[in-house]
Design an enzyme around this catalytic site. Structure first.
Site, short mmCIF file in Angstrom:
data_model
loop_
_atom_site.label_atom_id
_atom_site.label_comp_id
_atom_site.label_asym_id
_atom_site.label_seq_id
_atom_site.Cartn_x
_atom_site.Cartn_y
_atom_site.Cartn_z
N SER A 1 0.87 -1.28 0.05
CA SER A 1 0.23 -0.01 -0.05
C SER A 1 0.84 1.35 0.05
O SER A 1 0.37 2.34 0.04
CB SER A 1 -0.98 -0.09 1.14
OG SER A 1 -1.79 -1.23 1.11
N ASP A 2 2.08 1.30 -0.34
CA ASP A 2 2.92 2.20 -0.14
C ASP A 2 2.73 3.00 -1.61
O ASP A 2 3.61 2.91 -2.27
CB ASP A 2 4.33 2.03 0.10
CG ASP A 2 5.20 1.31 -1.05
OD1 ASP A 2 4.71 0.26 -1.68
OD2 ASP A 2 6.21 1.83 -1.43
N THR A 3 2.13 3.95 -1.55
CA THR A 3 1.66 4.66 -2.83
C THR A 3 1.37 6.01 -2.69
O THR A 3 1.23 6.52 -1.49
CB THR A 3 0.35 3.83 -3.30
OG1 THR A 3 0.44 2.73 -3.73
CG2 THR A 3 -0.05 4.66 -4.70
N ALA A 4 1.59 6.95 -3.61
CA ALA A 4 1.36 8.37 -3.45
C ALA A 4 0.63 8.74 -4.89
O ALA A 4 0.95 8.81 -5.76
CB ALA A 4 2.58 9.14 -3.43
N ILE B 1 -0.17 8.57 -10.24
CA ILE B 1 0.20 7.94 -8.88
C ILE B 1 1.37 7.02 -9.19
O ILE B 1 1.79 6.62 -10.27
CB ILE B 1 -0.93 6.83 -8.64
CG1 ILE B 1 -0.84 6.33 -7.46
CG2 ILE B 1 -1.05 5.66 -9.69
CD1 ILE B 1 -2.31 5.71 -7.10
#
Length: 525
Positions: free
Chosen positions: A337-340, A355
């Site tokens: 889930s490490d997303t920006a 993203i």
């Protein structure tokens, strides 16, 4: 917390306030939305380093005002040519961390070059300047970064180079502490000077590959030299009279479209927002979509993906008719889930929804020697089962959770939206867009309202439905009664990821929203 930021000319939203401010400065200096988006992307790689970085991937959903074209840039990398299932003989799965998980070429730096060459006004050096400054001179470390560092402290502290950057003698930094990354600044300066070739062919590429190979990796310099992202047509569907766009496979974007197609069979004027019925229908529609996604999603160069059938409204109607009062048991594979997620709209009407990610928080946890570049572990999502649709093969892109979204009407963008969250991305996107289009909420309200996440995320084994503590007792009890395995978490729980959205209202003004669960900001003029 529930008031959207209003802009009359431009808007930038991102999960870190410094990145949003940097994007706005680029617009003020004469850059367009594409220039600003690359600046935001680079800044996030510096000020949000636990979630994204130069060693990761990205997807870009773009609208160009002059041509009216909606296009996608796929900035995801492929596995190495020598990385086969035989490399992992005797193992049931690819390791989630370490050298053996860093098996795909990072695609994000290439995407910066591509987006600027296609639509930008400014040079790469110009748009990288804010990121270079933050890396060289430091920034106040966020509470979110400190929390994730503490959570992964044993892993980070025991990994060479990574420990020196992200820990303080084996401990997490404290919020507000100055965080400097001089080696990353040097790498950004090299990219600013020599362009993408520095990362894929030149000095940086050589140093990254040398570090990998010195630690047992099968990745080669030829893998980096061979990397090219590509422009593609988006996948799309209609919802309530709006055109909804997503990135095509290998992105899971079509999952969001299939879910909306299912939900279009429901009359939300008869369903109270926040009620059991609202949450139950959304969760069950998403479960249906996940089953189809998991059965077919991989690199389309290696398999036929039946998008026409999956996005047929008649098929969605069949799935909607299968949803009843009881929760349907389903399984989901643990994902990162490490997303920006971030978005930009400029005064001319250009728009970028994009993203980027390292996959898990801190990715593989491997920093490529003295480059300061943390490498993703996206390739760990490949299967070692030769009969699995997403089986590991050389030079293949894996199933990708990244899915930026855009809603248009009358040929123009109306809503840009997306979120951090792996498996939670289609769930949160569905919540946001139904709240905005079916219940008339503005971006900040749609983002701030209570959220949920079903299934496994943040790499955890979990089959239940986690709901924020602001769900009513009545709704929680009804969800339990219908068979959902409910766990109540914090009122504004970071587990739900960090979303952002921009809406163009009927007067042409821009409404921006950022997630109160994190460090993001909407900045408009």
């Amino acid at each position: 917390m529930n008031k959207s930021v209003i802009g009359t000319k431009q808007m930038v939203v991102s999960p870190h306030y410094l990145a949003s401010q940097a994007g706005n400065r680029i617009l003020d200096k004469g850059g367009n939305a594409f220039d600003a988006a690359v600046a935001v992307s680079a800044c996030l790689a510096v000020v949000y380093p636990h979630m994204t970085g130069l060693g990761g991937d990205s997807f870009w959903l773009t609208f160009h005002q002059e041509t009216k074209a909606v296009k996608v840039y796929n900035g995801s990398g492929r596995s190495g040519k020598n990385v086969t299932r035989d490399v992992y003989k005797g193992k049931s799965a690819i390791p989630l961390r370490g050298i053996d998980s860093a098996i795909t070429v990072p695609g994000m730096v290439d995407s910066w070059d591509a987006v600027l060459k296609e639509y930008g006004r400014l040079s790469l050096a110009d748009v990288l300047e804010p990121a270079r400054d933050y890396a060289q001179n430091g920034f106040p470390v966020s509470a979110d970064q400190c929390r994730h560092t503490e959570k992964n402290i044993e892993l980070l502290a025991s990994t060479p180079y990574t420990a020196d950057i992200f820990t303080r003698r084996g401990k997490a930094p404290v919020p507000g502490e100055r965080f400097v990354q001089k080696e990353l600044a040097d790498s950004l300066n090299l990219i600013a000077e020599k362009g993408r070739s520095a990362f894929y062919e030149g000095d940086l590429a050589q140093r990254i590959v040398s570090h990998l190979q010195n630690n047992g990796s099968y990745m080669t310099i030829d893998d980096f030299k061979a990397h090219r992202g590509e422009w593609a047509a988006p996948v799309s569907s209609d919802y309530r009279g709006y055109s909804v766009y997503q990135a095509p496979p290998n992105s899971q974007g079509f999952t969001g479209l299939l879910t909306l197609n299912i939900l279009e069979n429901y009359d939300f004027t008869q369903i109270e927002h926040g009620s059991f019925e609202y949450y139950h229908v959304l969760v069950e529609a998403l479960k249906k979509s996940f089953l189809d996604r998991d059965a077919v999603l991989t690199d389309p160069a290696f398999a036929d993906i039946p998008l026409e059938r999956l996005l047929d409204k008649r098929y969605a109607k069949q799935l909607a008719e299968e949803i009843g009062y009881l929760a349907i048991p389903a399984e989901s594979r643990p994902v990162g889930s490490d997303t920006a997620y971030a978005a930009v709209i400029d005064a001319d009407g250009n728009a970028v929804s994009f993203i980027q990610s390292l996959y898990f928080e801190f990715g593989s946890a491997v920093t490529a020697g003295d480059t300061g570049i943390l490498l993703q572990n996206r390739g760990s999502f490949f299967s070692l089962d030769e009969n699995h649709v997403n089986t590991l093969e050389p030079r293949k892109r894996t199933f990708h959770t990244l899915m930026p979204a855009m809603v248009c009407k009358g040929g123009k963008p109306k809503i840009l939206y997306g979120t951090q969250g792996g498996e939670g991305q289609p769930q949160t996107q569905t919540a946001i867009i139904t709240r905005m289009l079916d219940y008339g909420m503005h971006p900040q309200q749609a983002i701030s309202e209570p959220r949920w996440v079903w299934g496994r995320t943040w790499g955890e084994e979990y089959e239940g439905l986690r709901v924020e503590g602001r769900f009513t007792d009545k709704t929680i009890q009804k969800l339990k009664d219908s068979g959902h395995l409910v766990e109540v978490v914090g009122d504004y729980d970071p587990l739900m990821g960090q979303a952002a959205a921009i809406k163009v209202d009927e007067e042409g003004f821009l409404q921006g929203g950022a997630d109160p669960r994190g460090d993001g900001a909407a900045v408009g003029i």
